[in-house]
Design a protein around this motif. Structure first.
Motif, mmCIF file in Angstrom:
data_model
loop_
_atom_site.group_PDB
_atom_site.id
_atom_site.type_symbol
_atom_site.label_atom_id
_atom_site.label_comp_id
_atom_site.label_asym_id
_atom_site.label_seq_id
_atom_site.Cartn_x
_atom_site.Cartn_y
_atom_site.Cartn_z
ATOM 1 N N ARG A 1 -8.602 8.669 0.679
ATOM 2 C CA ARG A 1 -9.225 9.179 1.916
ATOM 3 C C ARG A 1 -9.767 10.587 1.720
ATOM 4 O O ARG A 1 -10.893 10.895 2.110
ATOM 5 C CB ARG A 1 -8.211 9.168 3.063
ATOM 6 N N LEU B 1 -9.427 -1.133 2.933
ATOM 7 C CA LEU B 1 -8.518 -0.826 4.036
ATOM 8 C C LEU B 1 -9.141 0.211 4.969
ATOM 9 O O LEU B 1 -9.097 0.072 6.201
ATOM 10 C CB LEU B 1 -7.187 -0.315 3.485
ATOM 11 N N ARG C 1 -9.276 -1.633 -3.267
ATOM 12 C CA ARG C 1 -8.345 -2.140 -2.252
ATOM 13 C C ARG C 1 -8.169 -1.141 -1.110
ATOM 14 O O ARG C 1 -8.185 -1.510 0.067
ATOM 15 C CB ARG C 1 -6.991 -2.428 -2.921
ATOM 16 N N TYR C 2 -8.053 0.133 -1.449
ATOM 17 C CA TYR C 2 -7.852 1.141 -0.404
ATOM 18 C C TYR C 2 -9.150 1.440 0.346
ATOM 19 O O TYR C 2 -9.128 1.760 1.539
ATOM 20 C CB TYR C 2 -7.255 2.416 -1.008
ATOM 21 N N THR D 1 -7.546 -0.646 -7.641
ATOM 22 C CA THR D 1 -6.769 0.043 -6.606
ATOM 23 C C THR D 1 -7.687 0.773 -5.643
ATOM 24 O O THR D 1 -7.515 0.708 -4.417
ATOM 25 C CB THR D 1 -5.781 1.033 -7.251
ATOM 26 N N THR E 1 -1.310 7.165 -2.167
ATOM 27 C CA THR E 1 -2.572 6.694 -2.731
ATOM 28 C C THR E 1 -3.629 6.562 -1.647
ATOM 29 O O THR E 1 -4.797 6.916 -1.856
ATOM 30 C CB THR E 1 -2.378 5.343 -3.441
ATOM 31 N N ALA E 2 -3.238 6.074 -0.486
ATOM 32 C CA ALA E 2 -4.186 5.933 0.622
ATOM 33 C C ALA E 2 -4.792 7.276 0.989
ATOM 34 O O ALA E 2 -6.008 7.396 1.200
ATOM 35 C CB ALA E 2 -3.493 5.309 1.835
ATOM 36 N N HIS F 1 0.837 -1.197 0.000
ATOM 37 C CA HIS F 1 0.000 0.000 0.000
ATOM 38 C C HIS F 1 0.874 1.251 0.000
ATOM 39 O O HIS F 1 1.885 1.310 0.693
ATOM 40 C CB HIS F 1 -0.924 0.022 1.216
#
Length: 226
Positions: free
Chosen positions: A165, A197, A193-194, A190, A160-161, A156
């Protein structure tokens, strides 16, 4: 307590940043401002402002112009730039005008906490006063060094996270992975996936949208509005 003025043109981001500040022991939000005019007024009218978290892109003037005007008026309030401006010229100008730290958006709470804790260490070091030998000078400058932000799960990217967000946080309602992908420029896989999370860590809430046929669409909303 270290009194902080949070300045950001986006009222929602300002509220989030203010909430972050309040979570760090020893810090208190003295006020919020959403323009250069409000920021300068806050410095002059609030009972005490020790530190300003200052966005660069404001509707009436830039954050750097706010710092220049503060200094012109004789205010030596400490400044941490918190902004999406990442060009080298802006970073250099911020340093020349006395910004102690420069935090690039998007960022997580851990990133801001590290900057604030480093600032608190600096204040404690300077509170001793007196003369400084080389070792003490090194300690003073070293107090500004913040530890690196804790890593995400393997595979990760912190950038990108935070991109996902921020997109979810600014949205007016729930978004699908496809909508997040279109707004951020990452792939749908992608984004998914985030988003998962964020859901696992309690920062996003999953909702299901049922259509006429097939599997329900997964949609996500920022947890503070869930």
């Amino acid at each position: 307590m270290i009194e902080v003025l949070v300045v950001d043109d986006d009222t929602r981001v300002a509220r989030v940043n203010a909430a972050y500040v309040e979570k760090v022991p020893g810090f208190h939000v003295a006020g919020q401002a959403h323009s250069a005019l409000e920021a300068l007024r806050g410095v002059e009218t609030l009972p005490r402002v020790d530190l300003i978290l200052l966005d660069h892109y404001l509707p009436d003037r830039t954050g750097l112009e706010v710092v220049q005007e503060m200094r012109r008026r004789g205010h030596q309030t400490d400044v941490i730039m918190v902004t999406a401006a990442r060009d080298v010229s802006t970073v250099q100008a911020a340093m020349r005008h006395g910004a102690l730290q420069y935090l690039v958006k998007p960022f997580a709470f851990a990133g801001l906490r590290a900057k604030l804790e480093a600032y608190a260490r600096l204040r404690r070091t300077l509170d001793g006063g007196g003369e400084a030998e080389q070792a003490e000078v090194d300690r003073i400058f070293g107090a500004l060094s913040a530890p690196s932000e804790p890593g995400l799960p393997k595979g990760h990217s912190p950038t990108t996270a935070e991109l996902v967000r921020q997109c979810l946080m600014r949205a007016d309602g729930a978004l699908s992975a496809q909508e997040i992908a279109e707004r951020t420029g990452v792939s749908r896989q992608t984004a998914q996936r985030y988003l998962k999370l964020l859901e696992r860590t309690g920062r996003a809430t999953l909702t299901l949208k049922y259509g006429d046929a097939g599997r329900p669409e997964h949609r996500y909303v920022w947890a503070t509005r869930a």
